[in-house]
Design an enzyme around this catalytic site. Structure first.
Site, short mmCIF file in Angstrom:
data_model
loop_
_atom_site.label_atom_id
_atom_site.label_comp_id
_atom_site.label_asym_id
_atom_site.label_seq_id
_atom_site.Cartn_x
_atom_site.Cartn_y
_atom_site.Cartn_z
N GLY A 18 -20.00 -24.74 12.92
CA GLY A 18 -20.46 -23.36 12.73
C GLY A 18 -20.36 -22.94 11.28
O GLY A 18 -21.29 -22.33 10.73
N GLU A 141 -27.42 -25.13 15.50
CA GLU A 141 -26.14 -25.80 15.74
C GLU A 141 -26.05 -26.16 17.21
O GLU A 141 -26.24 -25.30 18.07
CB GLU A 141 -25.00 -24.87 15.34
CG GLU A 141 -23.64 -25.46 15.62
CD GLU A 141 -22.49 -24.45 15.57
OE1 GLU A 141 -22.68 -23.32 15.08
OE2 GLU A 141 -21.40 -24.81 16.05
N GLU A 150 -22.66 -32.95 28.89
CA GLU A 150 -23.31 -31.64 28.95
C GLU A 150 -24.36 -31.39 27.88
O GLU A 150 -25.30 -30.65 28.09
CB GLU A 150 -22.25 -30.55 28.81
CG GLU A 150 -21.21 -30.59 29.88
CD GLU A 150 -20.24 -29.45 29.73
OE1 GLU A 150 -19.76 -29.25 28.60
OE2 GLU A 150 -19.99 -28.77 30.74
N LYS A 188 -9.88 -43.33 7.50
CA LYS A 188 -10.61 -44.26 8.38
C LYS A 188 -12.03 -43.76 8.68
O LYS A 188 -12.23 -42.59 9.03
CB LYS A 188 -9.85 -44.43 9.69
CG LYS A 188 -8.52 -45.15 9.51
CD LYS A 188 -8.75 -46.61 9.13
CE LYS A 188 -7.44 -47.40 9.06
NZ LYS A 188 -7.65 -48.76 8.52
N LYS A 190 -14.05 -45.46 10.88
CA LYS A 190 -14.50 -45.98 12.17
C LYS A 190 -14.94 -44.89 13.16
O LYS A 190 -15.99 -45.02 13.81
CB LYS A 190 -13.42 -46.87 12.78
CG LYS A 190 -13.90 -47.70 13.96
CD LYS A 190 -14.80 -48.84 13.57
CE LYS A 190 -13.97 -50.07 13.21
NZ LYS A 190 -14.70 -51.13 12.58
N THR A 192 -16.29 -42.10 12.63
CA THR A 192 -17.62 -41.63 12.22
C THR A 192 -18.68 -42.68 12.57
O THR A 192 -19.75 -42.34 13.09
CB THR A 192 -17.64 -41.33 10.71
OG1 THR A 192 -16.67 -40.32 10.46
CG2 THR A 192 -19.00 -40.86 10.24
N CYS A 381 -12.53 0.52 20.15
CA CYS A 381 -12.98 0.49 21.55
C CYS A 381 -11.81 0.77 22.49
O CYS A 381 -11.38 1.91 22.61
CB CYS A 381 -13.70 -0.82 21.85
SG CYS A 381 -14.85 -0.62 23.22
N LEU A 382 -11.24 -0.26 23.14
CA LEU A 382 -10.07 0.01 23.99
C LEU A 382 -8.98 0.69 23.16
O LEU A 382 -8.22 1.52 23.67
CB LEU A 382 -9.54 -1.28 24.61
CG LEU A 382 -8.30 -1.11 25.49
CD1 LEU A 382 -8.59 -0.23 26.69
CD2 LEU A 382 -7.76 -2.46 25.96
N GLY A 383 -8.92 0.35 21.87
CA GLY A 383 -7.94 0.98 20.97
C GLY A 383 -8.14 2.48 20.89
O GLY A 383 -7.18 3.25 20.82
N HIS A 507 -17.55 -1.09 17.94
CA HIS A 507 -16.88 -2.22 17.27
C HIS A 507 -17.41 -2.36 15.84
O HIS A 507 -18.32 -3.15 15.59
CB HIS A 507 -17.16 -3.52 18.03
CG HIS A 507 -16.48 -3.60 19.36
ND1 HIS A 507 -15.18 -4.02 19.51
CD2 HIS A 507 -16.93 -3.30 20.60
CE1 HIS A 507 -14.84 -3.99 20.79
NE2 HIS A 507 -15.89 -3.55 21.48
N GLU A 509 -16.20 -3.90 13.48
CA GLU A 509 -15.92 -5.22 12.90
C GLU A 509 -17.15 -6.14 12.90
O GLU A 509 -17.27 -7.03 12.07
CB GLU A 509 -14.76 -5.89 13.65
CG GLU A 509 -14.99 -6.27 15.12
CD GLU A 509 -14.62 -5.17 16.11
OE1 GLU A 509 -14.61 -3.98 15.71
OE2 GLU A 509 -14.36 -5.48 17.29
N1 GLN Z 1 -12.36 -2.02 28.77
C1 GLN Z 1 -12.90 -0.92 28.03
C2 GLN Z 1 -14.28 -0.53 28.54
O1 GLN Z 1 -14.91 -1.27 29.21
C3 GLN Z 1 -12.95 -1.23 26.54
C4 GLN Z 1 -13.88 -2.33 26.18
C5 GLN Z 1 -13.66 -2.89 24.82
O2 GLN Z 1 -12.62 -2.68 24.20
N2 GLN Z 1 -14.63 -3.61 24.28
O3 GLN Z 1 -14.73 0.55 28.28
#
Ligand code: GLN
Length: 535
Positions: A18, A141, A150, A188, A190, A192, A381-383, A507, A509
């Site tokens: 990746g 990739e 698989e 080594k 081998k 590869t 989010c959940l935070g 999110h 991030e």
């Molecule tokens: N579980 C929570 C929801 O579904 C938060 C999801 C998350 O943090 N991405 O709303």
């Protein structure tokens, strides 16, 4: 005419295909070539959305709401280009499409087989990426390791692909390991050689070998590999371990990867401009301000589960010259030992996204600790949902407040199901997913960071802030700093009288890039640096 590079892996998994694919993308982009990168994953899940992070690491969400492999995050960050659902293909999604077609009777009574139906569908997906954005190069990739049962249909498809689009338009790149064997005092070749032999038995002769190694590859071994694997010496490219993944493009550039790629694909050689990337790596390697950030979550044993969060922290740290150290805190342990035992001395606390009730109380404790001790806090989010529950319990005095995800019968569901989620039964791909606009309230911390009234962020959740409690929260001093444009959904909250306490339902991030750190992470790291200097 779009050119195609296929990246396979040999010898062991986790060899860094990746990062190699993403790095090649960067090197081509730095030469003004446009690229798109595609991941073919051999597992039968339709996408990784329903898989446990312990199995798969983070689920990366694209702008258009696909739940994809975490490698797509690397592709986006290295090439500074947004990918789409077309860039992620699994065996499951291939079979699903073929079986749906079979049920509709599209095959006119024919027998449906791996070759040609599955392989054609795979080739069609690769083609679709080329047609969609018409890039100069599509890098594909192939997940897994050569020799896996698989991945055979994928390998057969890419073998056929060269014949379909012309030999001069396709390049096969094989990433392998050249291990140092301590007892022999030698590296080594081998493994590869065996891996290339395996690849050849499927009908693919690699054009370039990328040799992962933990020390310089002696010239003699390069020649040996060239000889045995029938690859020109210049195309035996050592990829020596780097301190940071962001150095890999620079290492591969020095080894001539992009130059060889362009030559083999009959493309014009352009001068690369890697100055920005170089500066970035220099800054990364010479940080000034030590800071320690706690990531409080359930999946902390596997840091890949929070990959984009870590990368977003790193991007912000690079920009602010922060010497980032991470303290991984298991929220279930924190529940038992108390917040002080796990969080004392940190300069910032992050509670990232998650699902399921396990460890939630520990996250809530961590948030309370950050709130009371004025430690910078960023909730994702959940935070954010946990920070809402924390406030409801400890400030608004609803001691039983909870999310209906975790306590369906609570009297005070301060977080509850999005109305559009009420009748959803299928788990795969049915959350609120992808990019949505958010209105940012003026005169808030969020506004000062974004400097924009409308922002776009990626989502992945089913639950949201319960509007029945909105006024109560506002009256008790809570600030709702971001909502959906119609004002209905709470997307960001923050607390005044705190150096940095901000949480979002999305999110951020996923949109952070090495050279364009996300404003929320930048603000958070800046506050963490200030915190570290305050004692
Ligand atoms: N579980 C929570 C929801 O579904 C938060 C999801 C998350 O943090 N991405 O709303």
């Amino acid at each position: 005419m779009t050119k195609f590079v296929f990246v396979t892996g040999g010898v062991v998994s986790s060899i860094g295909k990746g990062i190699v694919a993403a790095s090649l993308g960067r090197l081509l982009k730095s030469r003004n070539y446009s690229v798109s990168i595609l991941k073919l994953d051999p597992y039968i899940n339709v996408d990784p959305g329903t898989m446990s992070p312990f199995q798969h690491g983070e689920v990366f969400v694209t702008q258009d709401g696909a739940e994809t492999d975490l490698d797509l995050g690397h592709y986006e960050r290295f090439t500074d280009t947004s990918m789409s659902r077309l860039n992620s293909v699994t065996t499951g999604s291939i079979y699903q499409a073929v079986i749906n077609r079979e049920r509709r009777g599209d095959y006119n009574g024919g027998t449906v087989q791996v070759i040609p139906h599955i392989t054609n569908e795979i080739k069609e997906r690769i083609d679709r990426v080329a047609k969609d954005t018409n890039p100069d190069v599509v890098i594909t990739e192939i997940g897994g390791t050569v020799g896996d049962i698989e991945s055979l249909p994928f390998l057969e498809a890419i073998r056929q692909f060269r014949k379909d689009v012309g030999r001069q338009n396709v390049l096969y790149m094989h990433v392998t390991l050249v291990p140092w064997i301590a007892s022999a005092g030698e590296m080594k070749t081998k493994p590869t050689q065996h891996s290339v032999k395996e690849l050849r038995s499927i009908g693919i002769q690699p054009d370039i070998l990328i040799c992962r190694c933990d020390r310089p590859l002696p010239t003699g071994l390069k020649h040996k590999l060239s000889e045995f694997c029938d690859v020109p010496v210049a195309c035996v490219i050592p990829a020596i371990d780097a301190k940071s993944i962001y150095e890999v493009p620079l290492i591969l550039e020095r080894e001539g990867l992009a130059q060889q790629t362009l030559e083999l694909l009959n493309m014009e050689q352009h001068q690369p401009d890697l100055t920005q990337w170089q500066t970035l790596v220099e800054r990364l390697y010479s940080p000034k301000h030590p800071i320690e950030i706690a990531i409080v979550g359930k999946y902390v044993q596997l840091s890949d589960a929070y990959l984009s969060v870590v990368e977003a922290l790193r991007h912000a740290a690079i920009a602010m010259s922060g010497d980032l150290r991470l303290r991984w805190v298991n929220s279930e342990k924190l529940e038992v030992d108390g917040a002080e035992n796990h969080l004392a001395g940190v300069d910032g606390v992050i509670v990232p996204g998650g699902f399921g009730v396990r460890g939630v109380d520990g996250k809530i404790e961590a948030i309370k600790y950050a709130r009371i001790h004025q430690i910078p806090f960023l909730g994702l989010c959940l935070g954010m949902q946990c920070s809402v529950i924390e406030w409801a319990r400890n400030i608004a005095a609803f001691t039983d407040a909870h999310s209906s995800e975790f306590e369906p019968h609570t009297e005070n569901p301060v977080i509850n199901l999005l109305p559009e989620q009420q009748d959803v039964v299928d788990l795969g791909g049915t959350m609120r997913l992808g990019l949505y606009p958010c209105r940012v309230l003026p005169n808030t911390l969020a506004f000062s960071l974004y400097q924009d009234e409308v922002i776009y962020e990626r989502h992945r959740h089913r639950y949201e802030f319960n509007n029945a409690y909105r006024n109560l929260f506002l009256e008790s001093g809570y600030v709702i700093s971001g909502t959906s444009p119609d004002g209905r959904l709470v997307e960001m909250i923050e607390l005044p009288k705190h150096p940095f306490f901000l949480a979002c339902q999305f999110h951020p991030e996923f949109q952070s890039r090495p050279s364009a750190p996300h404003p929320l992470f930048k603000g958070f790291i800046e506050a963490a640096i200030a915190h570290s200097q305050s004692y």
